[in-house]
Design an enzyme around this catalytic site. Structure first.
Site, PDB file in Angstrom:
ATOM      1  N   GLY A  69      -0.673   2.889   3.482  1.00 54.41           N
ATOM      2  CA  GLY A  69      -2.348   1.757   3.475  1.00 54.41           C
ATOM      3  C   GLY A  69      -1.506   0.474   3.730  1.00 54.41           C
ATOM      4  O   GLY A  69      -0.807  -0.044   3.588  1.00 54.41           O
ATOM      5  N   CYS A  70      -3.139   0.013   4.330  1.00 57.31           N
ATOM      6  CA  CYS A  70      -2.692  -1.801   4.726  1.00 57.31           C
ATOM      7  C   CYS A  70      -2.747  -2.235   4.062  1.00 57.31           C
ATOM      8  O   CYS A  70      -1.181  -2.837   3.744  1.00 57.31           O
ATOM      9  CB  CYS A  70      -4.175  -2.082   5.393  1.00 57.31           C
ATOM     10  SG  CYS A  70      -5.655  -1.574   5.168  1.00 57.31           S
ATOM     11  N   TYR A  71      -3.279  -2.213   2.017  1.00 58.53           N
ATOM     12  CA  TYR A  71      -3.095  -3.315   1.300  1.00 58.53           C
ATOM     13  C   TYR A  71      -2.013  -2.812   0.869  1.00 58.53           C
ATOM     14  O   TYR A  71      -0.961  -4.256   0.650  1.00 58.53           O
ATOM     15  CB  TYR A  71      -4.280  -3.604   0.569  1.00 58.53           C
ATOM     16  CG  TYR A  71      -5.188  -4.040   0.643  1.00 58.53           C
ATOM     17  CD1 TYR A  71      -5.891  -5.325   1.230  1.00 58.53           C
ATOM     18  CD2 TYR A  71      -6.645  -3.087   0.239  1.00 58.53           C
ATOM     19  CE1 TYR A  71      -6.789  -6.136   1.478  1.00 58.53           C
ATOM     20  CE2 TYR A  71      -8.255  -3.773   0.290  1.00 58.53           C
ATOM     21  CZ  TYR A  71      -7.789  -4.968   0.790  1.00 58.53           C
ATOM     22  OH  TYR A  71      -9.253  -6.005   1.099  1.00 58.53           O
ATOM     23  N   THR A  76       0.977  -2.058   2.343  1.00 62.11           N
ATOM     24  CA  THR A  76       1.557  -2.790   3.269  1.00 62.11           C
ATOM     25  C   THR A  76       2.192  -3.876   3.036  1.00 62.11           C
ATOM     26  O   THR A  76       3.214  -4.763   3.064  1.00 62.11           O
ATOM     27  CB  THR A  76       1.210  -2.363   4.204  1.00 62.11           C
ATOM     28  OG1 THR A  76       1.748  -0.652   4.657  1.00 62.11           O
ATOM     29  CG2 THR A  76       2.922  -3.006   5.261  1.00 62.11           C
ATOM     30  N   SER A  77       1.212  -5.083   3.016  1.00 59.95           N
ATOM     31  CA  SER A  77       1.577  -6.438   2.527  1.00 59.95           C
ATOM     32  C   SER A  77       1.700  -6.390   0.824  1.00 59.95           C
ATOM     33  O   SER A  77       2.494  -7.381   0.377  1.00 59.95           O
ATOM     34  CB  SER A  77       0.128  -6.864   2.331  1.00 59.95           C
ATOM     35  OG  SER A  77      -0.837  -6.499   1.172  1.00 59.95           O
TER      36      SER A  77
END
Length: 349
Positions: A152-154, A156-157
């Site tokens: 997921g994007c969140y 990953t960060s």
């Protein structure tokens, strides 16, 4: 020889971004694109920016796993959860490699998935085969995988921000706080009042506090760093921008840990990993510096007054947080260089 790839779900934002990246890829050729709603249309009809390009006349077809398996070496699934798990199982049964951009295979425990997504996992036998697609952690396993669960994007960060310090024991795994803000494309391309221009522009709001579905994904991978289960506070906000994620993570320093030691740890951990950039001391990440790229920029700060490490990370939610990361995973799975075809220069205003 060019590798043939297919894309199921070409009409969403992640499908659009995948098309943009694959248009100039030196080793991957997009041969099949699917959408039930837009079947029969040339790709340039829904994406006019493809007029005059090699992909413009590519016909959109209805998804058919038998056809995809016959004509593609690898298939990207850019479809919602539940839909993805069934298609992934069928494609794997036909011997085709799959990069799944949904959440269906990210969580290793099907009971955790069912608890957070409130649906049964009908393909839980495939969870043991799926590899979590974060190249900084699992590149060797990704290269040999038949099914990769694109992160997921969140997560990953957040994972890239905290993993090195946790693995080195420089911060406590207790009382972690992850505060994240995303552009509106993170909500997908479907119409909704909450993402209308007038609802998003000139305002800033929190949403899904304490119950965001990316929470267990972050906990799962950061738990690997410390070798046990962890619990953290993950809080999300909607930014009035199109694309980008800025995450600020807070952790208690371990006794004796200092900024110099922590920076050295991150430099060593990410050495040779081209898509993570540790910024110079005193410089903090901004979303505009990574827009349209696969980079994750990190900034480190210690607060001696509260004895905390603060890590700021910035990614593009559509590229590093979805489609660019999917291409990096496909590159590894098909024997190409990890960074092949991925843009280095940010999209400028």
């Amino acid at each position: 020889m060019m590798k043939r790839v297919g894309l199921v779900g070409v009409t969403g934002y992640t499908g659009m971004e995948l098309t943009r990246i694959l248009l100039g890829h030196p080793g991957l050729r997009l041969t099949k694109v699917t959408s039930r709603k837009e079947a029969g249309q040339p790709l340039q009809k829904i994406y006019p920016f493809l007029q005059g390009t090699k992909l413009g006349d590519l016909e959109i077809t209805a998804p058919d796993c038998t056809v995809l398996a016959a004509e593609c070496d690898l298939v990207f699934l850019a479809v919602p959860h539940c839909t993805a798990m069934e298609m992934a199982a069928e494609l794997r049964g036909l011997g085709t490699r799959v990069v799944d951009l949904s959440a269906d295979f990210r969580l290793r425990d099907h009971a955790v998935y069912e608890s957070w997504y409130q649906v049964p996992h009908t393909q839980s036998a495939l969870l043991a085969e799926a590899v979590y697609g974060l190249p900084e952690l699992y590149a060797e396993r990704i290269a040999g995988a038949g099914l990769v669960a694109n992160p997921g994007c969140y997560p990953t960060s957040a994972i890239l921000a905290l993993y090195p310090a946790l693995a080195a024991g420089l911060i406590s795994p207790e009382d972690l706080v992850v505060d994240s803000k995303s552009g509106t494309t993170g909500a997908g391309r479907k119409a909704g009042v909450g993402t209308l221009f007038c609802e998003v522009s000139d305002t800033f709001r929190a949403y899904n506090l304490t119950k965001h579905r990316h929470t267990p994904e972050i906990e799962q991978e950061l738990g690997v760093a410390v070798g046990r289960e962890i619990r953290l506070s993950f809080n999300t906000h909607l930014l009035p921008i199109n694309r980008g994620i800025l995450t600020t993570a807070y952790a208690k320093l371990s006794p004796g840990a200092d900024l110099e030691q922590i920076r050295a740890c991150y430099q060593e951990f990410y050495a040779g990993k081209r898509w993570v950039r540790l910024l110079p001391q005193g410089t903090l990440p901004e979303t505009r510096w990574v827009r349209g790229t696969n980079f994750c920029d990190l900034g480190l700060v210690t607060d001696p007054r509260t004895d905390r490490l603060i890590v700021v990370s910035a990614i593009d939610n559509l590229c590093r947080g979805a489609s660019g990361q999917a291409v990096a995973n496909a590159n590894l799975m098909l024997g190409l260089e990890e960074g092949a075809g991925l843009p280095f220069a940010p999209l400028m205003p």
